[in-house]
Design a protein around this motif. Sequence first.
Motif, PDB file in Angstrom:
ATOM      1  N   ILE A 166      10.264 -19.543   2.768  1.00 12.82           N
ATOM      2  CA  ILE A 166       9.679 -19.519   1.409  1.00 12.82           C
ATOM      3  C   ILE A 166       9.259 -20.937   1.075  1.00 12.82           C
ATOM      4  CG2 ILE A 166      11.967 -19.697   0.295  1.00 12.82           C
ATOM      5  CD1 ILE A 166      10.696 -17.980  -2.043  1.00 12.82           C
ATOM      6  N   ALA A 167       8.063 -21.077   0.540  1.00 13.18           N
ATOM      7  CA  ALA A 167       7.589 -22.423   0.187  1.00 13.18           C
ATOM      8  C   ALA A 167       6.545 -22.327  -0.919  1.00 13.18           C
ATOM      9  CB  ALA A 167       6.974 -23.108   1.403  1.00 13.18           C
ATOM     10  N   MET A 186       6.963 -25.565 -11.611  1.00 10.22           N
ATOM     11  CA  MET A 186       6.235 -24.792 -12.626  1.00 10.22           C
ATOM     12  C   MET A 186       6.825 -23.392 -12.738  1.00 10.22           C
ATOM     13  SD  MET A 186       2.303 -25.602 -11.605  1.00 10.22           S
ATOM     14  CE  MET A 186       1.653 -27.256 -11.505  1.00 10.22           C
ATOM     15  N   PHE A 213       6.957 -28.665   6.064  1.00 10.24           N
ATOM     16  CA  PHE A 213       8.180 -28.636   6.869  1.00 10.24           C
ATOM     17  C   PHE A 213       8.109 -29.578   8.071  1.00 10.24           C
ATOM     18  CE2 PHE A 213       8.332 -24.406   4.822  1.00 10.24           C
ATOM     19  CZ  PHE A 213       9.606 -24.467   4.270  1.00 10.24           C
ATOM     20  N   ASN A 215      18.271 -30.390   1.135  1.00  8.42           N
ATOM     21  CA  ASN A 215      17.143 -29.803   0.404  1.00  8.42           C
ATOM     22  C   ASN A 215      17.617 -29.371  -0.992  1.00  8.42           C
ATOM     23  OD1 ASN A 215      14.873 -28.490  -0.474  1.00  8.42           O
ATOM     24  ND2 ASN A 215      14.601 -27.246   1.368  1.00  8.42           N
ATOM     25  N   ALA A 220      15.749 -26.604  -3.026  1.00 10.14           N
ATOM     26  CA  ALA A 220      15.959 -25.221  -2.578  1.00 10.14           C
ATOM     27  C   ALA A 220      17.395 -24.770  -2.858  1.00 10.14           C
ATOM     28  CB  ALA A 220      15.635 -25.110  -1.089  1.00 10.14           C
TER      29      ALA A 220
HETATM   30  C1  LIG Z   1      12.365 -25.014  -3.091  1.00  8.88           C
HETATM   31  C2  LIG Z   1      10.995 -24.676  -3.715  1.00  8.88           C
HETATM   32  C3  LIG Z   1      10.519 -23.342  -3.120  1.00  8.88           C
HETATM   33  C4  LIG Z   1      11.157 -24.555  -5.232  1.00  8.88           C
HETATM   34  O1  LIG Z   1       9.925 -24.103  -5.777  1.00  8.88           O
HETATM   35  P1  LIG Z   1       9.432 -24.512  -7.254  1.00  8.88           P
HETATM   36  O2  LIG Z   1       8.315 -23.603  -7.596  1.00  8.88           O
HETATM   37  O3  LIG Z   1       9.180 -25.954  -7.328  1.00  8.88           O
HETATM   38  O4  LIG Z   1      10.739 -24.145  -8.106  1.00  8.88           O
HETATM   39  P2  LIG Z   1      10.768 -23.719  -9.652  1.00  8.88           P
HETATM   40  O5  LIG Z   1       9.828 -24.551 -10.434  1.00  8.88           O
HETATM   41  O6  LIG Z   1      10.608 -22.250  -9.752  1.00  8.88           O
HETATM   42  O7  LIG Z   1      12.250 -24.124 -10.046  1.00  8.88           O
HETATM   43  C5  LIG Z   1      13.287 -23.157 -10.184  1.00  8.88           C
HETATM   44  C6  LIG Z   1      14.638 -23.851 -10.124  1.00  8.88           C
HETATM   45  O8  LIG Z   1      14.845 -24.424  -8.839  1.00  8.88           O
HETATM   46  C7  LIG Z   1      15.540 -25.677  -8.955  1.00  8.88           C
HETATM   47  N1  LIG Z   1      14.670 -26.777  -8.519  1.00  8.88           N
HETATM   48  C8  LIG Z   1      13.379 -26.669  -8.096  1.00  8.88           C
HETATM   49  N2  LIG Z   1      12.918 -27.864  -7.714  1.00  8.88           N
HETATM   50  C9  LIG Z   1      13.927 -28.750  -7.907  1.00  8.88           C
HETATM   51  C10 LIG Z   1      14.061 -30.138  -7.681  1.00  8.88           C
HETATM   52  N3  LIG Z   1      13.045 -30.879  -7.176  1.00  8.88           N
HETATM   53  N4  LIG Z   1      15.246 -30.725  -7.955  1.00  8.88           N
HETATM   54  C11 LIG Z   1      16.280 -30.009  -8.448  1.00  8.88           C
HETATM   55  N5  LIG Z   1      16.212 -28.666  -8.693  1.00  8.88           N
HETATM   56  C12 LIG Z   1      15.044 -28.057  -8.421  1.00  8.88           C
HETATM   57  C13 LIG Z   1      15.895 -25.798 -10.414  1.00  8.88           C
HETATM   58  O9  LIG Z   1      17.140 -25.149 -10.599  1.00  8.88           O
HETATM   59  C14 LIG Z   1      14.765 -25.024 -11.066  1.00  8.88           C
HETATM   60  O10 LIG Z   1      15.086 -24.568 -12.346  1.00  8.88           O
HETATM   61  P3  LIG Z   1      14.716 -25.526 -13.612  1.00  8.88           P
HETATM   62  O11 LIG Z   1      13.270 -25.885 -13.462  1.00  8.88           O
HETATM   63  O12 LIG Z   1      15.011 -24.627 -14.766  1.00  8.88           O
HETATM   64  O13 LIG Z   1      15.612 -26.722 -13.474  1.00  8.88           O
HETATM   65  C15 LIG Z   1       9.963 -25.816  -3.448  1.00  8.88           C
HETATM   66  O14 LIG Z   1      10.544 -27.054  -3.789  1.00  8.88           O
HETATM   67  C16 LIG Z   1       9.474 -25.895  -2.019  1.00  8.88           C
HETATM   68  O15 LIG Z   1       8.543 -25.193  -1.636  1.00  8.88           O
HETATM   69  N6  LIG Z   1      10.088 -26.772  -1.212  1.00  8.88           N
HETATM   70  C17 LIG Z   1       9.639 -26.991   0.169  1.00  8.88           C
HETATM   71  C18 LIG Z   1       9.872 -25.788   1.022  1.00  8.88           C
HETATM   72  C19 LIG Z   1      11.333 -25.457   1.097  1.00  8.88           C
HETATM   73  O16 LIG Z   1      12.190 -26.324   1.136  1.00  8.88           O
HETATM   74  N7  LIG Z   1      11.619 -24.151   1.149  1.00  8.88           N
HETATM   75  C20 LIG Z   1      12.978 -23.656   1.254  1.00  8.88           C
HETATM   76  C21 LIG Z   1      13.440 -23.726   2.653  1.00  8.88           C
HETATM   77  S1  LIG Z   1      15.105 -23.100   2.806  1.00  8.88           S
END
Ligand SMILES: CC(C)(COP(=O)(O)OP(=O)(O)OC[C@H]1O[C@@H](n2cnc3c(N)ncnc32)[C@H](O)[C@@H]1OP(=O)(O)O)[C@@H](O)C(=O)NCCC(=O)NCCS
Length: 146
Positions: free
Chosen positions: A72-73, A81, A24, A109, A112
């Motif tokens: 959440i992160a 994954m 972040f 974002n 998210a």
């Molecule tokens: C947002 C975050 C928590 C997603 O976690 P993740 O484990 O990568 O997400 P998942 O693999 O479970 O993906 C679930 C769904 O989220 C969406 N998604 C996740 N990453 C994405 C990306 N880079 N681009 C577009 N959609 C995405 C999709 O809908 C995905 O479903 P799909 O894989 O069937 O398309 C992660 O990117 C993160 O930690 N980001 C930085 C911290 C943050 O921004 N936190 C939220 C603050 S409000």
Amino acid sequence: MNPTIRPMTMEDLDAIVALEKRIFTEPWSKNSFAAELVGKKYSFPLVMELDEKIVAYAVVWHFFDELHIANIAVHPDYRRMGLGKKFMEYILEKFGDAEFAFLEVRPSNTAAVKLYQSFGFKVLSTRKHYYHDGEDALVMVKDLRK
Ligand SMILES: CC(C)(COP(=O)(O)OP(=O)(O)OC[C@H]1O[C@@H](n2cnc3c(N)ncnc32)[C@H](O)[C@@H]1OP(=O)(O)O)[C@@H](O)C(=O)NCCC(=O)NCCS
């Protein structure tokens, strides 16, 4: 892949703060996380582990009928994954007796926003210039009664 989710402890904080700084632009401090761990009845800080390594964390506030996903992160090396999805499923199931779930997110974002939309979160309002760099925040809400 079979991650486990458990309450965050003080021993987790160095690893979590290192991740938080990596992830972040406005990271929570160690003190902010520590404050969640002591004496706040409504705060539920959680970690997700895979092979005893912290791969994700979240801070959830549950007061009265409301749930707030305050943080959440997922670890950058463990994204796309399904871990974020698993974590959201767990949170919404565990605190499913609440009526509404709220969170704030940057409109830029995409990851998210898409994750939250996939769980049925809708944009409720915009907080202008909410973040220190001037970006607005989207306030998103999910009606848990449906
Ligand atoms: C947002 C975050 C928590 C997603 O976690 P993740 O484990 O990568 O997400 P998942 O693999 O479970 O993906 C679930 C769904 O989220 C969406 N998604 C996740 N990453 C994405 C990306 N880079 N681009 C577009 N959609 C995405 C999709 O809908 C995905 O479903 P799909 O894989 O069937 O398309 C992660 O990117 C993160 O930690 N980001 C930085 C911290 C943050 O921004 N936190 C939220 C603050 S409000």
